[in-house]
Design an enzyme around this catalytic site. Structure first.
Site, short mmCIF file in Angstrom:
data_model
loop_
_atom_site.label_atom_id
_atom_site.label_comp_id
_atom_site.label_asym_id
_atom_site.label_seq_id
_atom_site.Cartn_x
_atom_site.Cartn_y
_atom_site.Cartn_z
N ASP A 382 -10.39 7.14 32.09
CA ASP A 382 -11.05 6.39 33.16
C ASP A 382 -10.36 6.65 34.49
OD1 ASP A 382 -8.78 5.07 32.20
OD2 ASP A 382 -9.48 3.11 32.81
N ARG A 386 -3.09 3.82 36.82
CA ARG A 386 -2.63 2.46 36.51
C ARG A 386 -2.36 2.33 35.01
NH1 ARG A 386 -8.42 0.26 37.92
NH2 ARG A 386 -9.44 0.41 35.89
N ASP A 387 -2.20 1.08 34.58
CA ASP A 387 -1.85 0.85 33.18
C ASP A 387 -3.08 0.93 32.28
OD1 ASP A 387 -3.04 -1.34 34.29
OD2 ASP A 387 -1.69 -2.83 33.40
N GLU A 388 -3.83 2.02 32.40
CA GLU A 388 -4.95 2.28 31.50
C GLU A 388 -4.87 3.75 31.09
OE1 GLU A 388 -8.67 0.23 31.36
OE2 GLU A 388 -8.32 -0.61 33.35
N ASP A 395 -17.60 5.68 30.60
CA ASP A 395 -17.40 6.52 31.78
C ASP A 395 -17.82 7.95 31.45
OD1 ASP A 395 -15.78 4.19 31.74
OD2 ASP A 395 -14.59 4.94 33.40
N TRP A 454 -21.50 2.44 26.56
CA TRP A 454 -20.16 2.83 26.12
C TRP A 454 -20.26 3.43 24.71
CZ3 TRP A 454 -20.89 0.29 30.39
CH2 TRP A 454 -19.94 0.35 31.38
N GLU A 668 -13.10 4.20 42.11
CA GLU A 668 -13.68 3.37 41.05
C GLU A 668 -14.74 2.43 41.61
OE1 GLU A 668 -10.86 0.71 39.22
OE2 GLU A 668 -12.09 0.59 37.42
N HIS A 689 -11.57 7.64 39.80
CA HIS A 689 -12.45 7.35 38.66
C HIS A 689 -13.64 8.29 38.80
CE1 HIS A 689 -10.93 3.71 36.77
NE2 HIS A 689 -12.08 3.52 36.15
C1 BGC Z 1 -12.12 0.97 33.15
C2 BGC Z 1 -13.53 1.43 33.28
C3 BGC Z 1 -14.20 1.02 32.00
C4 BGC Z 1 -14.25 -0.48 32.03
C5 BGC Z 1 -15.07 -1.14 30.97
C6 BGC Z 1 -12.14 -0.52 33.13
O1 BGC Z 1 -10.92 -1.10 33.15
O2 BGC Z 1 -11.28 1.50 34.11
O3 BGC Z 1 -13.75 2.63 33.79
O4 BGC Z 1 -15.36 1.66 31.69
O5 BGC Z 1 -12.97 -1.01 32.12
O6 BGC Z 1 -14.68 -2.40 30.64
#
Ligand code: BGC
Length: 809
Positions: A382, A386-388, A395, A454, A668, A689
């Site tokens: 995504d 950051r913390d992801e 996406d 998703w 994003e 993003h």
């Molecule tokens: C992500 C998104 C994702 C979404 C869905 C976010 O934190 O960065 O791109 O699709 O959460 O919950």
């Protein structure tokens, strides 16, 4: 915890291997770890493994290697290969990739040494959302590898990882993806991957025998990597030095990128520390790290005190950044001369190019390219900062048709889709929200919760790959994943039995610009409507896929289901005259592009969409779900100039707003940076993003006019949409048939008339339909391979600039 590792001694490990390269590695080695491994609960230092061995004159030598964690190998002090963050990220509870390198040139006759550094990486470092967790796939790293040395007369000697290897801690004290790397040069281990010369001082570091672990659990396959590895692909010099108001030294690379910073000329005394903090943007001319959330993104280097200067580059972390603040820099050299950014991503080849006479649109295209590069790092993520940094399925589902036009990513996505199916099976058929599934079982809100778009990735992504390449194999590979999803998707038990169960929460048109900053799912378009539109689209694709795979019964059943669902969609959401219950840009765009309306409704829906767009002053009113379809729906209903008015709009929300704010990647949120230069206060604000970058498909298809009309590009159409004040556009694409390209330009002859020249290159075997736009004699013909030029007169009979609706209408 998916793999409970045990610290038991075993003689050898037979690892289950699936080879994709035709030549399988016969593994005869142990899985090895540091003996202190099982006790690590916080971030551990990297581990250095080493083994000395004898070599005679050999014919060839190959190293097959992988790790639970990330590794970098050296032989006699020289690096093996050029991969970054190997072995990559897969669903480690099902598949672990390995790499094989030709290392013949690194060996010498006599005594040799192999050294491998191993760190936590995605395997057991902190990862996941809501702060992430450590040890998701196992409690500590491990190494598996074997060096095969081929001698004349078919003699093969193997140096496997086994109990004769030694291990110690290395200078990288912390190697985290989120928090960054800490390298303490005072703890460097001399000769760790070489044979120490006679008389060399013995290292203070304690080398101890490794721990041989139990074999990999039987369900974990060890597989050759599919697709390109992650590599360091280019370097970028800083553009400017900024002394911030608080006195910090900040360097600006001029490009938001993914990778790390390499420093040279580091000077200072032993023990002195330099830190590099990364961020995508500045706020009040200071580094803005708030959007990183629970992620430090800081690399730290402790000097050993070499008076000739020192160099440093991290190995096992990456950051999303344009700016870096460097604290502790000392000595005679300027930072500007000593720093460079190293760009890292999956090393895909570029597949397309686009440019046109509008420089802002060209920058938009470049931003989309950069957004894709940075987020295609081992898996499609995504965001990279950051913390992801997770493989969010929605996406990708929305971006895949665009991604395949920009870069060759078939193998990369095929590899990821194997894991999508793996994770789906582990969740009883419901796909994971992120693959590899870095969520722990207690994160209930996103485990086994069915979600439109998703989870439609199971169908949408393989379909995009099929359309691009014509490969039916990808559909075969994923067919069970698709049918399982279609079966398990919960339908209404009352009322519309073919549509989504309305009690299920949907993310809908995620990040609709009108949704509250802290509730991105609360857009103006009914989330159920969005979910159902995607359901019908998926069912229709399933009918086509079943047909391609000769599964007639399935085809009939999907056809029947999609017809029924479409009828119910009409009853539930559409008036006879084509108004939708959600009177929004997203609802009309999706319904038009998915063919959910009758021809009369379609036309009316197009006019209504135009009304809404004009009422909104040509600004965008869609989130993730609607955006890919917005301009296309306008063109499909005959409103090319309105599509251009949206595409060229510069006020927020629009595609060009971020460009006018200096963006170099896709954001994003439409307003990740607010018009006053402040960063959006929303807690989810990334500047990298790719989702909104789906518009690049429109740039290819409509602005340049290069459209694929048959799977694998056997057929294509060149039909530029001339509009606004654009005087030319061109695009090219490396198709499976060869390079196809088109380029058009106009020159004004009078106020209304222009000459139009269209140049086209068609590869062998491709049938290319040429359609010159309305106003130029409407030429339509099909040409075969070769270089073609068409010249005509174009009559500019449209109004420009378009006017928005008067305020009170
Ligand atoms: C992500 C998104 C994702 C979404 C869905 C976010 O934190 O960065 O791109 O699709 O959460 O919950």
């Amino acid at each position: 915890m998916k793999d409970s590792l045990q610290s038991q001694q075993v003689d050898s490990v037979a690892v289950k291997t699936t080879g994709h390269s035709g030549e399988e590695t016969q593994w005869r080695c142990d899985r090895i770890a540091a003996p202190w491994g099982p006790t690590t609960s916080g971030p551990d230092a990297e581990w250095l493994f080493r083994k000395e061995f004898e070599v005679q004159t050999c014919v060839q030598a190959r190293l097959s290697i992988t790790a639970q964690g990330v590794y970098e190998a050296e032989i006699n002090g020289r690096r093996v290969g050029d991969h970054f963050m190997a072995p990559g990220w897969t669903a480690y509870d099902g598949r672990l990739q390995y790499q094989t390198y030709d290392v013949t040139s690194l060996l010498s006759v006599g005594r040799n040494c192999i050294g491998v550094r191993v760190a936590e990486g995605w395997f057991c470092g902190r990862i996941g959302f809501e702060g992430g967790h450590r040890n998701i796939w196992g409690p500590h790293p491990a190494l598996i590898g074997q060096l095969e040395i081929y001698y004349p007369n078919a003699i093969v000697e193997t140096i496997p990882t086994d109990s004769t290897w030694l291990v110690t801690k290395g200078p990288i004290q912390r190697a985290e993806i989120y928090n960054g790397e800490k390298y303490d040069a005072t703890l460097e281990v001399p000769y760790w991957s070489t044979i120490a010369p006679e008389g060399a001082t013995k290292s203070a570091h304690d080398w101890v025998p490794v721990l041989c672990m139990s074999p990999l659990p039987a369900q974990i396959e060890i597989v050759t990597g599919i697709g390109e590895p992650v590599r360091r692909t280019e370097t970028i010099k800083p553009l400017q030095y900024i002394l911030s108001p608080s006195g910090k030294s900040i360097i600006d690379f001029g490009q938001n990128l993914v990778g790390y910073i390499r420093l040279r000329n580091i000077q200072g005394c032993r023990g002195h520390k330099i830190t590099l903090s990364h961020a995508e943007v500045l706020e009040d001319q200071e580094l803005c790290t708030r959007p990183l959330r629970q992620c430090d993104s800081v690399d730290e280097y402790t000097l050993k005190g070499d008076e000739n200067g020192e160099s440093y580059e991290p190995r096992f972390t990456f950051h999303g950044f344009r700016y870096a603040q460097i604290d502790g820099w000392a000595g005679d050299f300027s930072l500007m001369d000593s720093a460079e950014a190293v760009v890292c991503h999956t090393d895909m080849k570029e597949a397309g190019s686009f440019s046109c006479s509008d420089e802002l649109l060209n920058q938009l295209y470049q931003n989309i390219r950069w957004g894709m590069k940075g987020n295609f790092l081992a898996v499609p993520t995504d965001c990279p900062q950051r913390d992801e940094r997770l493989g969010w399925s929605g996406d990708l589902a929305l971006f895949a048709p665009t991604a395949v036009l920009l870069f060759h990513c078939f193998d990369f996505l095929r590899n990821w889709l194997i894991d999508v199916w793996h994770d789906q099976q582990a969740l009883d058929g419901v796909p994971a929200m992120v693959t590899p599934n870095a969520t722990l079982p207690d994160l209930v809100w996103c485990r086994r919760k069915p979600c439109a778009i998703w989870h439609d990735v199971t169908i949408l992504a393989p379909w995009a790959l099929y359309e691009e390449t014509g490969s039916v194999e990808i559909l075969e590979q994923q067919y069970e994943s698709m049918t399982t999803w279609m079966k398990i998707l919960p339908r209404n038990r009352e009322g519309c039995t073919h549509l989504w169960d309305t009690s299920i929460f949907q993310l809908g048109d995620w990040l609709d610009p009108d949704a509250p900053a802290d509730a991105p799912w609360k857009g103006k378009t009914d989330a159920q409507l969005v979910a159902n539109a995607f359901l019908i689209h998926s069912l229709e694709l399933m009918a086509q896929i079943a047909d391609l795979l000769h599964k007639d019964e399935d085809r009939l059943s999907y056809e029947k289901e999609s017809r029924a669902a479409k009828k119910e969609f009409q009853e539930e959401y559409v008036t006879t005259n084509g108004r939708l219950v959600s009177d929004s840009q997203a609802a009309y765009s999706i319904a038009i592009c998915f063919g959910l309306l009758t021809p009369t409704q379609q036309e009316r829906a197009g006019s209504r969409l135009v009304y809404l767009v004009k009422k909104n002053n040509f600004r965008i009113g869609t989130g993730f779900a609607g955006t890919p379809f917005l301009c296309e729906a306008l063109v499909l209903t005959g409103h090319i100039q309105v599509a251009y008015a949206m595409l060229l709009e510069k006020t927020c929300p629009s595609w060009l707003y971020p460009v006018t704010m200096g963006a170099t990647t896709m954001w994003e949120r439409w307003d990740s940076m607010l018009p006053d230069g402040r960063v959006n206060p929303g807690e989810m604000t990334s500047f990298n993003h790719y989702a909104f970058g789906a518009i690049a498909k429109f740039l290819f298809d409509r602005v340049a006019g290069l459209q694929r009309t048959g799977p694998g590009w056997k057929k294509c159409r060149i039909a530029p949409c001339i509009g606004a004040e654009l005087s030319g556009a061109s695009a090219s694409h490396e198709t499976p048939m060869g390079l196809v390209s088109c380029s058009w330009k106009t020159s004004n002859l009078s106020e209304k008339q222009s000459s139009l020249e269209l140049k086209v290159t068609v590869p062998h075997g491709m049938a290319c339909e040429i359609i010159l736009p309305k106003g130029s004699g409407e030429l339509q013909k099909t040409v075969g391979s070769g270089e073609w030029t068409f010249e005509t007169i174009f009559v500019r009979d449209y109004e420009w600039p378009l006017k928005p609706l008067p305020p009170k209408s």
